[in-house]
Design a protein around this motif. Structure first.
Motif, PDB file in Angstrom:
ATOM      1  N   LEU A 170      42.919  22.133 134.299  1.00  0.00           N
ATOM      2  CA  LEU A 170      42.528  20.831 134.650  1.00  0.00           C
ATOM      3  C   LEU A 170      40.897  21.074 134.689  1.00  0.00           C
ATOM      4  O   LEU A 170      40.493  22.103 135.049  1.00  0.00           O
ATOM      5  N   SER A 171      40.103  19.848 134.463  1.00  0.00           N
ATOM      6  CA  SER A 171      38.781  20.006 134.658  1.00  0.00           C
ATOM      7  C   SER A 171      38.360  20.687 135.973  1.00  0.00           C
ATOM      8  O   SER A 171      39.013  20.333 137.007  1.00  0.00           O
ATOM      9  N   THR A 230      39.254  23.115 131.135  1.00  0.00           N
ATOM     10  CA  THR A 230      39.842  22.291 130.065  1.00  0.00           C
ATOM     11  C   THR A 230      40.345  23.137 129.190  1.00  0.00           C
ATOM     12  O   THR A 230      39.942  24.263 128.864  1.00  0.00           O
ATOM     13  N   GLN A 234      41.462  12.957 130.943  1.00  0.00           N
ATOM     14  CA  GLN A 234      42.806  12.253 130.567  1.00  0.00           C
ATOM     15  C   GLN A 234      43.675  13.386 130.812  1.00  0.00           C
ATOM     16  O   GLN A 234      43.696  14.567 130.423  1.00  0.00           O
ATOM     17  N   LEU A 235      44.916  13.050 131.215  1.00  0.00           N
ATOM     18  CA  LEU A 235      45.807  13.852 131.648  1.00  0.00           C
ATOM     19  C   LEU A 235      46.955  13.943 130.293  1.00  0.00           C
ATOM     20  O   LEU A 235      47.462  12.862 129.937  1.00  0.00           O
ATOM     21  N   ASN A 265      38.459   9.151 132.463  1.00  0.00           N
ATOM     22  CA  ASN A 265      37.598   9.855 131.134  1.00  0.00           C
ATOM     23  C   ASN A 265      36.642   8.684 130.850  1.00  0.00           C
ATOM     24  O   ASN A 265      37.185   7.477 131.101  1.00  0.00           O
ATOM     25  N   PRO A 313      43.055  13.119 136.881  1.00  0.00           N
ATOM     26  CA  PRO A 313      44.335  13.757 136.129  1.00  0.00           C
ATOM     27  C   PRO A 313      44.990  14.388 137.496  1.00  0.00           C
ATOM     28  O   PRO A 313      46.027  14.565 137.587  1.00  0.00           O
ATOM     29  N   GLU A 317      44.217  19.190 130.695  1.00  0.00           N
ATOM     30  CA  GLU A 317      43.130  18.298 130.323  1.00  0.00           C
ATOM     31  C   GLU A 317      42.426  19.077 129.006  1.00  0.00           C
ATOM     32  O   GLU A 317      42.401  20.212 129.328  1.00  0.00           O
ATOM     33  N   HIS A 347      41.273  13.120 122.796  1.00  0.00           N
ATOM     34  CA  HIS A 347      41.650  13.775 123.887  1.00  0.00           C
ATOM     35  C   HIS A 347      40.394  14.313 124.531  1.00  0.00           C
ATOM     36  O   HIS A 347      39.480  14.847 123.814  1.00  0.00           O
TER      37      HIS A 347
END
Length: 239
Positions: free
Chosen positions: A14-15, A18, A87-88, A173, A204, A48, A83
């Protein structure tokens, strides 16, 4: 020991960590092969992506980015989408309870998303003839007409009864990337995010547990049972 319908969840990144699209796709393909041969119960991947455009099998030249951005051609259904951070993405690499019940599996994924939105006070809807989950348009308090807005996309590949790819839920996002494409081939609607619709930042990471909870609750009847012993033993890192 009774069987369970849930393979394990795995958060890939996750961020700010990524995940490169091609790396995740390679991982899906390797995992898919192992589920097909019966050596893995499958995994529900959550992540992500680093920003990327991907083109499904029905993508047409008119759908492509108007700014010359690179596109990854992929083996899922659907058309062009984006993507990226905020965004999850959920990739359930799992065996379906009924390999012929793909429409029912799509309904299951949509329902996971609709219930997640409901927990945030949003009414997610299905739209006939269009995949994914939508916030329906109408007339706002100022008398202005608003279009339907897509908040989650679904694109799948099911081979030998085992699914790949999955859904992408717009959380926090930027929507700028959608300005350069015809997202999912739809010209008469827009895109939106949880943050835009609620008026507060929802990442997310904020919805991860909610998505997992609804996925697990709805899985019976849609995913094939897996052996809990295999589920325990097959926890080695996927490379």
């Amino acid at each position: 020991m009774p069987a369970t319908t849930m393979p394990p969840f795995r958060v890939l990144g996750l961020s700010p960590d990524t995940v490169d699209y091609r790396s995740a796709w390679d991982l899906q393909q390797d995992l898919h092969a192992r589920v097909v041969e019966g050596s893995s119960p499958g995994t529900v991947l959550l992540l992500e992506h680093t920003a990327v455009y991907t083109a499904g099998k029905r993508t047409e030249p008119a759908d492509l980015p108007d700014d010359g951005s690179p596109v990854v051609d992929v083996d899922r259904g659907g058309k062009l989408t984006w993507h990226g951070p905020g965004q999850l993405v959920c990739y359930p690499v799992v065996r379906l309870a009924d390999p012929a019940a793909v429409k029912e599996y799509v309904w299951f994924l949509e329902e996971v998303l609709i219930r997640t939105l409901a927990d945030l006070g949003l009414a997610g809807e299905r739209v006939d003839g269009r995949s994914g989950v939508w916030i329906l348009g109408g007339t706002d308090v100022h008398g202005r007409t608003t279009p339907d807005r897509k908040i989650a996309a679904i694109g799948l590949r099911v081979n030998h009864g085992v699914s790949m790819h999955g859904f992408a839920l717009n959380c926090s996002n930027s929507l700028a990337a959608y300005e350069h494409i015809v997202a999912c081939g739809i010209t008469d609607a827009g895109s939106t995010t949880l943050s835009v619709e609620t008026g507060r930042t929802i990442t997310p990471a904020d919805v991860l547990a909610t998505v997992r909870g609804h996925f697990a609750a709805l899985a019976p009847g849609h995913l094939a049972p897996v052996d809990p012993i295999m589920n325990t033993l097959r926890k080695e890192p996927l490379q």
